[in-house]
Design a protein around this motif. Sequence first.
Motif, PDB file in Angstrom:
ATOM      1  N   HIS A   1       0.830  -1.202   0.000  1.00 44.07           N
ATOM      2  CA  HIS A   1       0.000   0.000   0.000  1.00 44.07           C
ATOM      3  C   HIS A   1       0.866   1.254   0.000  1.00 44.07           C
ATOM      4  O   HIS A   1       0.500   2.266  -0.617  1.00 44.07           O
ATOM      5  N   THR A   2       1.989   1.190   0.691  1.00 41.19           N
ATOM      6  CA  THR A   2       2.914   2.318   0.650  1.00 41.19           C
ATOM      7  C   THR A   2       3.397   2.536  -0.779  1.00 41.19           C
ATOM      8  O   THR A   2       3.453   3.670  -1.272  1.00 41.19           O
ATOM      9  N   GLU A   3       3.726   1.452  -1.451  1.00 43.63           N
ATOM     10  CA  GLU A   3       4.187   1.538  -2.836  1.00 43.63           C
ATOM     11  C   GLU A   3       3.102   2.130  -3.731  1.00 43.63           C
ATOM     12  O   GLU A   3       3.370   3.018  -4.554  1.00 43.63           O
ATOM     13  N   HIS A   4       1.841   1.643  -3.569  1.00 44.06           N
ATOM     14  CA  HIS A   4       0.747   2.175  -4.384  1.00 44.06           C
ATOM     15  C   HIS A   4       0.518   3.655  -4.107  1.00 44.06           C
ATOM     16  O   HIS A   4       0.265   4.443  -5.025  1.00 44.06           O
ATOM     17  N   LEU A   5       0.599   4.025  -2.830  1.00 49.20           N
ATOM     18  CA  LEU A   5       0.367   5.421  -2.472  1.00 49.20           C
ATOM     19  C   LEU A   5       1.401   6.324  -3.116  1.00 49.20           C
ATOM     20  O   LEU A   5       1.068   7.360  -3.712  1.00 49.20           O
ATOM     21  N   ILE A   6       2.657   5.950  -3.013  1.00 42.58           N
ATOM     22  CA  ILE A   6       3.720   6.776  -3.592  1.00 42.58           C
ATOM     23  C   ILE A   6       3.588   6.834  -5.114  1.00 42.58           C
ATOM     24  O   ILE A   6       3.764   7.893  -5.723  1.00 42.58           O
ATOM     25  N   GLN A   7       3.244   5.713  -5.729  1.00 43.93           N
ATOM     26  CA  GLN A   7       3.049   5.711  -7.173  1.00 43.93           C
ATOM     27  C   GLN A   7       1.900   6.625  -7.567  1.00 43.93           C
ATOM     28  O   GLN A   7       1.986   7.372  -8.550  1.00 43.93           O
ATOM     29  N   ALA A   8       0.804   6.574  -6.803  1.00 42.52           N
ATOM     30  CA  ALA A   8      -0.350   7.405  -7.125  1.00 42.52           C
ATOM     31  C   ALA A   8      -0.016   8.879  -7.004  1.00 42.52           C
ATOM     32  O   ALA A   8      -0.345   9.687  -7.881  1.00 42.52           O
ATOM     33  N   GLU A   9       0.646   9.243  -5.899  1.00 40.08           N
ATOM     34  CA  GLU A   9       0.944  10.650  -5.657  1.00 40.08           C
ATOM     35  C   GLU A   9       2.012  11.191  -6.600  1.00 40.08           C
ATOM     36  O   GLU A   9       1.951  12.342  -7.026  1.00 40.08           O
ATOM     37  N   GLN A  10       3.002  10.381  -6.932  1.00 42.86           N
ATOM     38  CA  GLN A  10       4.165  10.902  -7.644  1.00 42.86           C
ATOM     39  C   GLN A  10       4.258  10.496  -9.106  1.00 42.86           C
ATOM     40  O   GLN A  10       4.927  11.169  -9.883  1.00 42.86           O
ATOM     41  N   HIS A  11       3.567   9.403  -9.500  1.00 40.39           N
ATOM     42  CA  HIS A  11       3.774   8.892 -10.852  1.00 40.39           C
ATOM     43  C   HIS A  11       2.467   8.681 -11.614  1.00 40.39           C
ATOM     44  O   HIS A  11       2.256   9.266 -12.678  1.00 40.39           O
ATOM     45  N   ILE A  12       1.584   7.842 -11.065  1.00 38.69           N
ATOM     46  CA  ILE A  12       0.400   7.435 -11.815  1.00 38.69           C
ATOM     47  C   ILE A  12      -0.433   8.640 -12.235  1.00 38.69           C
ATOM     48  O   ILE A  12      -0.888   8.740 -13.374  1.00 38.69           O
ATOM     49  N   TYR A  13      -0.636   9.577 -11.293  1.00 39.94           N
ATOM     50  CA  TYR A  13      -1.483  10.727 -11.594  1.00 39.94           C
ATOM     51  C   TYR A  13      -0.656  12.001 -11.744  1.00 39.94           C
ATOM     52  O   TYR A  13      -1.020  13.075 -11.275  1.00 39.94           O
ATOM     53  N   SER A  14       0.490  11.854 -12.402  1.00 40.13           N
ATOM     54  CA  SER A  14       1.362  13.016 -12.592  1.00 40.13           C
ATOM     55  C   SER A  14       0.853  13.961 -13.681  1.00 40.13           C
ATOM     56  O   SER A  14       1.338  15.083 -13.807  1.00 40.13           O
TER      57      SER A  14
END
Length: 274
Positions: free
Chosen positions: A63-76
Amino acid sequence: MFELCLSTLEHLLDHCHIKLQTITSAHYIEHAGLHDVWFYPNGTQPIIVKRYHRRWLEAFPSHTEHLIQAEQHIYSNPTLPIIRAYPPSPIETEGTLWCVYPFHRSSPPPNDAWHRIQALGKTLQTPLMTPYIPHPTPPLTSAQHQMLSPIENARKDLGDPDPLMHTHTTHRDLRPDNVIWIDQTPYAIDLEHTGPRALITDQLALSIDWHQPWPTHTSTLKQAQAALLDEWLLWLQQLLYLAPQDKKIETIFQNQFKLSLSALQTWPCETFKC
């Protein structure tokens, strides 16, 4: 309640290059099970500070990985209608994960809110770039599993439907509380559950959260129901795992469990009338 001391706040704002304008205490807003939230007025630049539950992050590192991806990469993509955290959020300090957001006051939703929410959900869907790996099951006791038996039995009653392809990353938690209306446009907040989802499953979840009719894709309904039950069980298992350490989480679990059973009663399939 975890107190947000001024020194911690100053540390976070310094990371995000935000000037501390108002010297006052932060207002505690909510304890949502997996995170705590504060509002800080800060003059002309009010902010929201979110602290994630340390035991949750330790038990479920994906979940930490998903959160960081969402905040910094997926929804960039800067054009996507989401309330973004100030960079470099998420910030990890002393084993705790924090996010700092700009505060926006939500206006009342328009008459066509459901249509706009459906459009928002489709806008946030992005193709899944890597294969989906299911989350590990939390370490629950037999008594805790027994509490979840109504939902677990409903999942078993579906048998083993054809493999459900998780083809897209979606928000996964577009409840009314996670939507901010600005000039009649919906903006999504709370990205910690962002991750792989089947699109029909996402539509089912939206229908439940917004009290709208079920989608009529009957050919994939069984698969979607199975995936949606898997999602509910994971969320409830997480809360149940943390409940012995936090009575507030136990209360949240009981509320979410009742909501899940209530939603199960409305499913258009007699198998799930319990």
